[in-house]
Design a protein around this motif. Sequence first.
Motif, PDB file in Angstrom:
ATOM      1  N   TRP A 109     -15.727  11.032  25.005  1.00 12.95           N
ATOM      2  CA  TRP A 109     -16.920  10.573  24.556  1.00 12.95           C
ATOM      3  C   TRP A 109     -16.836   8.919  24.633  1.00 12.95           C
ATOM      4  O   TRP A 109     -18.172   8.788  24.153  1.00 12.95           O
ATOM      5  N   ARG A 111     -17.294   7.019  26.691  1.00 12.57           N
ATOM      6  CA  ARG A 111     -18.590   7.264  28.590  1.00 12.57           C
ATOM      7  C   ARG A 111     -19.502   7.767  27.953  1.00 12.57           C
ATOM      8  O   ARG A 111     -20.182   7.075  28.593  1.00 12.57           O
ATOM      9  N   GLU A 112     -19.657   7.107  26.087  1.00 12.21           N
ATOM     10  CA  GLU A 112     -21.156   7.743  26.345  1.00 12.21           C
ATOM     11  C   GLU A 112     -21.704   7.289  25.291  1.00 12.21           C
ATOM     12  O   GLU A 112     -22.035   7.002  24.306  1.00 12.21           O
ATOM     13  N   GLY A 113     -22.615   5.962  25.998  1.00 20.49           N
ATOM     14  CA  GLY A 113     -23.304   4.539  25.270  1.00 20.49           C
ATOM     15  C   GLY A 113     -22.003   3.859  24.460  1.00 20.49           C
ATOM     16  O   GLY A 113     -22.563   3.157  23.940  1.00 20.49           O
ATOM     17  N   HIS A 114     -20.927   4.336  24.853  1.00 18.84           N
ATOM     18  CA  HIS A 114     -19.812   2.987  23.946  1.00 18.84           C
ATOM     19  C   HIS A 114     -19.507   2.606  24.239  1.00 18.84           C
ATOM     20  O   HIS A 114     -19.215   2.224  25.648  1.00 18.84           O
ATOM     21  N   TYR A 136     -15.957   5.730  34.636  1.00 20.04           N
ATOM     22  CA  TYR A 136     -15.761   4.540  33.841  1.00 20.04           C
ATOM     23  C   TYR A 136     -16.630   3.261  35.075  1.00 20.04           C
ATOM     24  O   TYR A 136     -15.948   3.193  35.619  1.00 20.04           O
ATOM     25  N   LYS A 157     -17.666   0.458  29.827  1.00 21.83           N
ATOM     26  CA  LYS A 157     -18.539   1.340  29.466  1.00 21.83           C
ATOM     27  C   LYS A 157     -18.564   3.061  30.609  1.00 21.83           C
ATOM     28  O   LYS A 157     -18.191   2.354  31.289  1.00 21.83           O
ATOM     29  N   GLY A 158     -19.568   3.684  30.267  1.00 21.28           N
ATOM     30  CA  GLY A 158     -19.521   4.712  31.056  1.00 21.28           C
ATOM     31  C   GLY A 158     -20.255   4.563  31.623  1.00 21.28           C
ATOM     32  O   GLY A 158     -21.075   3.861  32.223  1.00 21.28           O
TER      33      GLY A 158
END
Length: 234
Positions: A109, A111-114, A136, A157-158
Motif C-alpha cells: 500500500w 505505493r498508493e500515494g504515500h 516505486y 513514491k509509487g
Amino acid sequence: MQRRLELQPRLQAIADWVRPGARIADVGTDHGYLPVWLLQTGVVEYAIASDINESPLEHARRTSREYGQQMEFRLCNGLDGISPQEADTVVIAGMGGENIASILERAPWTREGHMLLLQPMSKPEYLRGFLAGHGYRVTRERLVRDKGVLYPILEAKGGSMATPSPGRLHGGIALASDPLEGEYLSSLIGKLSRAAQGLRQAKDGRERAVELDGIVQELEKMRKEWENANCSAD
C-alpha cells in the motif's frame, strides 16, 4: 518554556523533506527524536512512532514526555501494525537497505500515494534496485555527512522508472548535482576496488571481481561527469 530538541544532521536532513501538515509514520523510531521534533516545530500535527522492540518505544515515550509532545506508539514489525489511511508519509531510517526493502515488500500500500523517506545505513544499491523493480520511483536523493560518514537519503513514491545501471545503483540515481557526490563516488570506487582485488585472489571470486571492475569503471565515469558539471575551472 519548553526546550527545543536538536536533531543530528542525518535526521535533520530527513526532517527537512517532510511536507508541512503531513501525517507521518516513523518506522524503527528508536528514541523518537524525529517525530518529536516535527511535532514540536509544528511541521506535523500527527505522528506514529513504531518499533519492533518495546525498549526503543519506551525511549520514544520518554522523549515525547520530556518535550511535551503527543503521538501514537506502535509495537510492530515494520508497517505491519499501521494502516494505509493513518499516514501519508513513511520514514524508515537507520536500517540496512535489505531490511527497508523487506518492510516495504510487506506493505504494498505504500505505493498508493504515500511519500517514502528512506535512509539506508548499508546496501543502498540493494534498496535502489528493489524500488525500481517493485513499482516505486526515486523522486530525489541527497547526501548528508554525520559524524564523518556520508549517508544517502532517498525520497520515493509509487510509480515506474527505468532500471538503473549497476553504477547508478551504487552511486545514486539522482545525486548528479549533490555537492558531496564526488566524495561519495571516490569512497565507493576505493571500497569496490579493494573488494575486487581481494576477490581476484580467491579461488571462486574472479567472476565477481570482473563484475565489480565494471561497476568501478562506471563510477569513475560518473565522477568525471560530476566534476565537469560541478567544479569550476581554475
